[in-house]
Design an enzyme around this catalytic site. Structure first.
Site, PDB file in Angstrom:
ATOM      1  N   SER A  30       1.030  -1.098  -0.213  1.00 11.21           N
ATOM      2  CA  SER A  30      -0.234   0.233   0.516  1.00 11.21           C
ATOM      3  C   SER A  30       0.918   0.934   0.209  1.00 11.21           C
ATOM      4  O   SER A  30       2.160   1.474  -0.111  1.00 11.21           O
ATOM      5  CB  SER A  30      -1.171  -0.017   1.436  1.00 11.21           C
ATOM      6  OG  SER A  30       0.180  -0.005   2.024  1.00 11.21           O
ATOM      7  N   LYS A  31       0.309   2.220  -0.373  1.00 17.72           N
ATOM      8  CA  LYS A  31       0.986   3.520  -0.310  1.00 17.72           C
ATOM      9  C   LYS A  31       1.153   3.697   1.356  1.00 17.72           C
ATOM     10  O   LYS A  31       2.512   4.401   1.391  1.00 17.72           O
ATOM     11  CB  LYS A  31       0.040   4.775  -0.290  1.00 17.72           C
ATOM     12  CG  LYS A  31       0.410   6.231  -1.062  1.00 17.72           C
ATOM     13  CD  LYS A  31      -0.216   7.222  -1.068  1.00 17.72           C
ATOM     14  CE  LYS A  31      -0.402   8.482  -0.272  1.00 17.72           C
ATOM     15  NZ  LYS A  31      -1.103   9.365  -0.540  1.00 17.72           N
ATOM     16  N   ARG A  32       1.195   3.605   2.239  1.00 18.93           N
ATOM     17  CA  ARG A  32       1.376   3.863   3.736  1.00 18.93           C
ATOM     18  C   ARG A  32       2.970   2.693   3.533  1.00 18.93           C
ATOM     19  O   ARG A  32       3.957   3.186   4.242  1.00 18.93           O
ATOM     20  CB  ARG A  32      -0.334   2.931   4.449  1.00 18.93           C
ATOM     21  CG  ARG A  32      -0.391   3.992   4.700  1.00 18.93           C
ATOM     22  CD  ARG A  32      -0.793   4.580   6.335  1.00 18.93           C
ATOM     23  NE  ARG A  32       0.339   4.148   7.147  1.00 18.93           N
ATOM     24  CZ  ARG A  32       0.044   3.401   8.070  1.00 18.93           C
ATOM     25  NH1 ARG A  32      -1.309   2.986   8.705  1.00 18.93           N
ATOM     26  NH2 ARG A  32       0.892   3.281   8.884  1.00 18.93           N
ATOM     27  N   GLY A  79       4.696   2.378   1.302  1.00  7.61           N
ATOM     28  CA  GLY A  79       6.579   3.464   0.927  1.00  7.61           C
ATOM     29  C   GLY A  79       6.201   4.601   1.639  1.00  7.61           C
ATOM     30  O   GLY A  79       7.852   4.652   2.259  1.00  7.61           O
TER      31      GLY A  79
END
Ligand code: GLU
Length: 498
Positions: free
Chosen positions: A262-264, A266
């Protein structure tokens, strides 16, 4: 005659392209090129609520940056346009009506409130509400109402949706190139909405109609769409169309632990998950990745060539790509490995290219030197770099004399007799005419031998005063590059300062 291979990448413009979406695009591209086919970009923007300004342009720029441009799509009209579903809006309703006529779909008038109540009632009993064969005759639709009632409701302008009539008691046999045969019991399917009260098709209808009209032969998409496969293949049957072949790509998993990347992840791990920067999130491009490296590591996320080879150009990927070699299980995302890919690609780049890239940064720092000098510097340090962004830290001493000296090293290397020895080195260097690496090396070493000094007394402090630290490539290469006057100047400055 064999049909021409046509594939499509069909993102919804709801935000930036996630690295998983980019991989889907890449696999479509590779498959198309491998089979002399067409790679189509179709923008699935039927959901007006989720539309994000700039997302389409972002997607196109990301594909171009990676070097995997589409053959047909918005702005590159082919024979099957338009390529934005919002511009094809008027086309879908007749297909929904066709299914009603064939008895494969029906009008449903149940209001959002009524359906919501059903959902809540079911939840209270620990059940899930499904709208399908087992209850559809108890709900308000053209199967439970008379023809007259239906006509009256439509004439009165009541909101309706069109639902697919999913079959009862059928064992569906679905085929996926990567997963093989999948059996599904049709009783678990709900009567999905195909056409909404706002006059727009849902994803399912628009997607199938467009794949058919655009003569798509292979649907290659993320695993998250596998649950839609049953409905999609039923829709092809209902229309009486040949279905394309399907391939569902494995998920991209977190670097550690379970679950989808997920973006998190990253944000937490300090690595990009988008190809290009989007708002506050840095992209691979801006982080200094080469597009070739991104394409290379993406290709190996879920696909394997069946050999030990890891470094692939795009052409080599096209050559070796087959869907049969795509793995079924999730592919773990490894930011460290991605850096390694970039390091490898950096070594493949020519010194000219790298010097060109580095000179932009040098200019910004106000350093102005000849391109040929930068080229030589790059050549001597690139092995140690993952990114062009690492160059300055690895090579600053090529462009400026040390402003400070590593303290630990000073303590260890700078002895009482060192200034005297360095002074003698200055004299030795002054006598070298042809200030070239092996020449300096031979002369200095001969002098060390003559004087019966140890290398340890000369070489480490010499590096310290030239570089300011104990790092860097071969010392005589550095001295040759910065030149005689600069080398001598740095030694003298250090004798004064230390
Ligand atoms: N619009 C869908 C998406 O955003 C397309 C899925 C498909 O390829 O069928 O991913």
């Amino acid at each position: 005659m064999n049909q021409k291979v046509r594939v499509r990448f069909a993102p919804s413009p709801t935000g930036p392209l996630h690295i998983g979406g980019l991989r889907t695009a890449l696999f479509n591209y590779l498959f198309a090129k491998k089979n002399d086919g067409d790679f189509v970009l179709r923008i699935e923007d039927t959901d007006q609520n989720r539309f994000v300004e700039g997302a389409e342009a972002y997607i196109i720029e990301a594909l171009n940056w990676c070097g995997i441009p589409f053959d047909e799509g918005p702005g590159k009209e082919g024979d099957f346009g338009p390529y934005r579903q919002s511009e094809r809006k008027q086309l879908y309703k007749s297909y929904a009506l066709e299914l009603i006529q064939k008895g494969k779909a029906y009008y449903a008038f149940d209001t959002a409130e009524v359906l919501d109540q059903h959902r809540k009632d079911h939840e209270a009993k620990g059940k899930t509400f499904i709208y399908n064969w087992h209850n559809r005759l108890k709900l308000t639709n053209s199967l439970s109402l008379t023809n007259e009632e239906v006509k009256a409701k439509i004439a009165a302008g009541e909101d309706y949706v069109i639902r697919f009539k999913s079959p009862e008691n059928k064992e569906l046999l679905l085929k996926d190139i990567i997963r093989g045969e999948i059996k599904i019991d049709s009783n678990i399917l709900d009567d999905k909405v195909l056409f909404k009260s706002d006059g727009m098709p849902t994803y399912h209808l628009a997607n199938i109609v467009d794949d058919h009209l655009m003569q798509i032969t292979h649907v290659i998409r993320g695993e998250e769409w596998l649950p839609s496969l049953a409905l999609h293949s039923l829709l092809y049957d209902a229309f009486g169309w040949d279905a394309p072949e399907f391939a569902h790509l494995p998920l991209i998993m977190k670097p550690v632990g379970k679950g989808k990347l997920s973006k998190r992840d990253g944000e937490k791990g300090g690595f990009p998950v988008f190809p290009l920067t989007w708002n506050q999130s840095e992209g691979y491009r801006e982080a200094g990745f080469f597009p070739e490296a991104v394409v290379n590591f993406l290709a190996l996320l879920g696909w394997n060539p069946g050999t030990e080879q890891e470094i692939f150009t795009l052409e080599e990927l096209i050559d070796s790509f087959t869907l049969e070699r795509v793995n079924k299980s999730g592919a773990r995302f490894d930011p460290e490995k991605n850096n390694w890919y970039n390091q490898q690609w950096l070594q493949i780049k020519t010194d000219e290219e790298l010097a060109e890239l580095f000179s932009t940064e040098l200019n910004a720092k106000g350093v102005s030197v000849e391109q040929s000098y930068i080229k030589q510097v790059v050549s001597s340090i690139k092995e140690r770099a993952n990114f062009v962004n690492d160059f300055w830290e690895l090579s600053d001493y090529f462009f400026q004399a040390p402003t400070s000296y590593n303290e630990k090293a000073v303590k260890k290397q700078w002895k009482e007799d060192t200034p005297e020895i360095m002074q003698q080195v200055v004299e030795v260097l002054e006598n070298i005419e042809d200030f070239e690496s092996s020449r300096i090396e031979d002369t200095v070493k001969a002098w060390i031998g003559e004087k019966e000094l140890s290398f340890g007394k000369v070489m480490p402090p010499l590096r310290l005063v030239i570089v300011g630290d104990m790092k860097g490539p071969h010392l005589f290469d550095i001295m040759a590059l910065i030149g005689k006057a600069e080398s001598i100047g740095r030694i003298k400055a250090a004798i004064d300062r230390l």
